[in-house]
Design a protein around this motif. Structure first.
Motif, short mmCIF file in Angstrom:
data_model
loop_
_atom_site.label_atom_id
_atom_site.label_comp_id
_atom_site.label_asym_id
_atom_site.label_seq_id
_atom_site.Cartn_x
_atom_site.Cartn_y
_atom_site.Cartn_z
N GLN A 32 0.66 -1.03 -0.02
CA GLN A 32 -0.03 -0.06 -0.04
C GLN A 32 0.83 1.11 -0.15
N THR A 33 2.11 1.25 0.04
CA THR A 33 3.20 2.22 0.26
C THR A 33 3.99 2.54 -0.64
N VAL A 34 4.14 1.46 -1.81
CA VAL A 34 5.02 1.56 -2.72
C VAL A 34 4.73 2.51 -3.92
N PRO A 35 5.43 3.02 -4.49
CA PRO A 35 4.92 3.89 -5.77
C PRO A 35 4.35 3.21 -6.93
N GLN A 36 3.34 3.76 -7.34
CA GLN A 36 2.48 3.02 -8.41
C GLN A 36 3.44 2.68 -9.59
N GLU A 37 4.37 3.15 -9.77
CA GLU A 37 5.20 2.65 -11.04
C GLU A 37 6.04 1.52 -10.92
N LEU A 38 6.20 1.09 -9.74
CA LEU A 38 6.92 -0.18 -9.27
C LEU A 38 5.81 -1.03 -9.22
N LEU A 39 4.63 -1.00 -8.91
CA LEU A 39 3.55 -1.78 -9.09
C LEU A 39 3.32 -2.24 -10.48
N GLU A 40 3.11 -1.40 -11.20
CA GLU A 40 3.20 -1.57 -12.73
C GLU A 40 4.03 -2.15 -13.41
N ARG A 41 5.36 -2.08 -12.88
CA ARG A 41 6.55 -2.92 -13.40
C ARG A 41 6.39 -4.28 -13.17
N PHE A 42 5.80 -4.50 -12.00
CA PHE A 42 5.77 -5.82 -11.69
C PHE A 42 4.40 -6.46 -11.86
N ASN A 43 3.36 -5.61 -12.63
CA ASN A 43 2.14 -6.14 -12.80
C ASN A 43 1.28 -6.56 -11.50
N ILE A 44 1.42 -5.73 -10.57
CA ILE A 44 0.74 -6.18 -9.23
C ILE A 44 -0.57 -5.05 -9.19
N ASP A 45 -1.69 -5.75 -8.98
CA ASP A 45 -3.01 -5.31 -8.79
C ASP A 45 -3.52 -5.42 -7.39
N ILE A 46 -3.11 -3.98 -6.91
CA ILE A 46 -3.17 -3.95 -5.58
C ILE A 46 -4.82 -4.22 -4.97
N VAL A 47 -5.50 -3.98 -5.79
CA VAL A 47 -7.05 -4.38 -5.39
C VAL A 47 -7.34 -5.85 -5.31
N ASN A 48 -6.71 -6.67 -5.94
CA ASN A 48 -6.81 -8.15 -6.10
C ASN A 48 -5.63 -9.03 -5.17
N PHE A 49 -4.76 -8.13 -4.69
CA PHE A 49 -3.73 -8.72 -4.05
C PHE A 49 -4.16 -9.35 -2.81
N ASN A 50 -3.82 -10.74 -2.39
CA ASN A 50 -4.29 -11.19 -1.13
C ASN A 50 -2.85 -11.88 -0.63
#
Length: 570
Positions: free
Chosen positions: A78-96
């Motif tokens: 929840q604290t990491v930059p959006q570009e890092l999530l996009e780089r690794f294809n992480i969907d924060i909404v569906n993460f469990n």
């Protein structure tokens, strides 16, 4: 005021991270810490940094399986930059908490946890000094003053306690001497090769999967079809690429499934007191059969009565034969597909494949007391039980399995069964000759222009131990296990086993890999006395006494034992 205890952590990877966390949890504050790290970051170590991973490599543990640190992976994301999530294809909404992460992203998480722990230390008034890019080149011990000296290239610094957390190490055998030969696939950038010929991959472990995923991306493309199936196509210039795994018996590792107890613990396991009582009645040895009975077979009595009825009278050898029979008769890729389907159901329903989980628990439970096995039992463990354990608890992630299947269906990936006596012979002009006995008992001798050794972290010898002063002082000693039967030892000697030796009173010993340690991971000198100031949790050098280690779970459990010992004498 009592002088502050000075503690050095040599290596700032995952082992150093968990040790540091344990130090801060003691409630003690009258100490200071210095961390020596050869890289410019803490936490990630080799496996979770660019030394051990590219973007395509994934962990084989999920958030719920990660030992507790400061924040969970879910909270940290929840604290990491959006570009890092996009780089690794992480969907924060569906993460469990049941999802695995890319290894490099997991490394960023561990680095962040180290930063949070340093903040906690500051609030507690515990001084922490981090020496980045400071490889330790030697350690020596001042016996008279009970002090440890740590040397870098330009300093020699005194400490009360030193914990060696240097992590993975691959000594050079062929690499740099013979063209096309790699002692490991790490760092992965070195095997990101554009090739147009067959590649020999020794092993079928997670290390092999890493090499395969890197080579695949460098030489072709994965496509997801409309029906969801993954396919693979080679680039035109790599049309002749083949990847040939060579594994014992031609076996692939098993697929990651849902763990009921995500931290490899079980209330039914033998306690330390029960193990000590058994040793007293068994000549000081811990029996592998006893451990297998109590920490594996008996646990199924209530949890899975049907499975218990099936295995309760089986010896270790009979159990392994039973479990291996299907694996050895089925095509390995058909079995991989079947296990993938089984694992998908396990994860979706949050239901464990219980016998596999308990095999992982057994492996973890026996790792620490294995130093009390007889030489005979250690050899049985390595020859009989560990081949099954290493396959079943590899926990290959689903995404890796899908890619392996796509490469297999594309005709690019195959597997060859080899025996214990297979041989890799480097060639002066480059490449290797792979000599092995195939499934039809026919000797094969195959040339490969490119060879990647992927058997994983080797257990290193006493001679490989990197701190020369400790060896010269005889402050460390080679690990060895006593034979229970002198007759068995003599048979081994007569058969030419050079690892067997005897002492002046007629005891026989088997020299195993690494150095000797006690239950608190303190080094033992040549007289068997423990050093109360030097500890080691660097797995390559303690593999003889700790034959199987389970990643972060090993770090968590070992660090607790070490910290308990440090403050027991403080």
């Amino acid at each position: 005021m009592r002088a502050k205890r000075r503690i050095a952590i040599v290596g700032g990877g995952p082992s150093g991270l968990f040790l540091y966390k344990r130090l801060l949890e003691t409630g003690e504050t009258n100490f200071e810490v210095e961390i020596f790290e050869k890289k410019a970051i803490l936490g990630s170590g080799m496996p979770y940094s660019t030394e051990g991973a590219n973007d395509e490599h994934v962990t084989n543990i999920s958030d719920n399986e990660t030992p507790e640190l400061v924040t969970s992976i879910g909270e940290w994301l929840q604290t990491v930059p959006q570009e890092l999530l996009e780089r690794f294809n992480i969907d924060i909404v569906n993460f469990n908490e049941y999802k695995v992460l890319p290894r490099l992203l997991f490394g960023y998480y561990l680095t962040a946890q180290f930063d949070l722990l340093r903040d906690i230390a500051t609030k507690l008034g515990i001084e922490t000094r981090v020496r980045y890019e400071s490889p330790v080149i030697d350690i020596d011990y001042d016996q008279e003053n009970k002090a440890v000296w740590v040397s870098t290239s330009n300093e020699k610094i005194k400490f009360d306690d030193v914990v060696i957390c240097t992590g993975h190490s691959w000594p050079s055998r062929f690499e740099g001497k013979f063209e096309g030969c790699f002692d490991s696939p790490y760092p992965p950038t070195k095997v990101a090769l554009k090739l147009n010929h067959a590649v020999a991959i020794r092993g079928a472990s997670l290390t092999a999967v890493d090499a395969i995923r890197t080579l695949a991306r460098e030489n072709g493309t994965f496509y997801k079809e409309e029906n969801g199936n993954l396919t693979y196509t080679l680039n035109e210039e790599s049309s002749e690429l083949k990847m040939v795994m060579h594994s014992r018996g031609g076996l692939l590792p098993a697929v990651r499934f849902h763990l009921e107890d995500s931290h490899l613990s079980n209330d039914s396991l033998l306690t330390e007191d029960e193990i000590n009582l058994h040793k007293k009645g068994n000549g000081g040895f811990l029996s592998l059969d006893y451990l297998f009975q109590k920490d594996f077979k008996d646990i199924f009595r209530e949890k899975d009565p049907e499975f218990h009825a099936k295995i309760k009278d089986l010896t270790i050898e009979e159990f392994v034969d039973e479990m291996m029979e299907l694996r050895l008769t089925l095509d390995p890729f058909l079995l991989l597909k079947a296990e993938y389907t089984e694992a998908e159901k396990s994860i979706k329903r949050h239901q464990s494949i219980y016998w596999k989980e308990m095999l992982a628990v057994l492996s973890f439970a026996m790792n620490h007391p294995a130093k009390y096995f007889s030489a005979e039992d250690m050899q049985r463990l390595q020859k009989v039980l560990m081949p099954l354990i290493s396959i079943v608890i590899a926990f290959v992630p689903q995404t890796s399995c899908v890619e392996l299947m796509a490469l297999y269906h594309a005709g690019i990936l195959s597997i060859e069964g080899v025996g214990f006596d297979s041989e890799v012979i480097p060639q002066e002009k480059g490449g290797i000759i792979y000599k092995f006995m195939d499934d039809n008992k026919k000797l094969q001798s195959v040339y490969y222009k490119t060879f990647i050794d992927c058997v994983g972290q080797p257990h290193l010898s006493y001679e490989d131990f990197p701190f020369e002063s400790l060896k010269k002082q005889k402050a460390v000693s080679p690990a060895k296990l006593r034979y229970q039967s002198g007759a068995t030892a003599l048979e081994a000697i007569n058969a030419g086993n050079s690892f067997v030796e005897s002492d002046e009173v007629g005891n026989y010993y088997l020299n195993v890999s690494g150095i000797s340690i006690n239950d608190h991971f303190q080094i033992l000198d040549h007289y068997g006395a423990f050093n109360e100031n030097i500890y080691i949790m660097a797995v390559p050098y303690i593999g003889g006494f700790n034959p199987d280690y389970s990643g972060l779970d090993f770090c968590e459990a070992t660090s607790q034992r070490i910290v308990n010992a440090i403050f027991a004498k403080a």
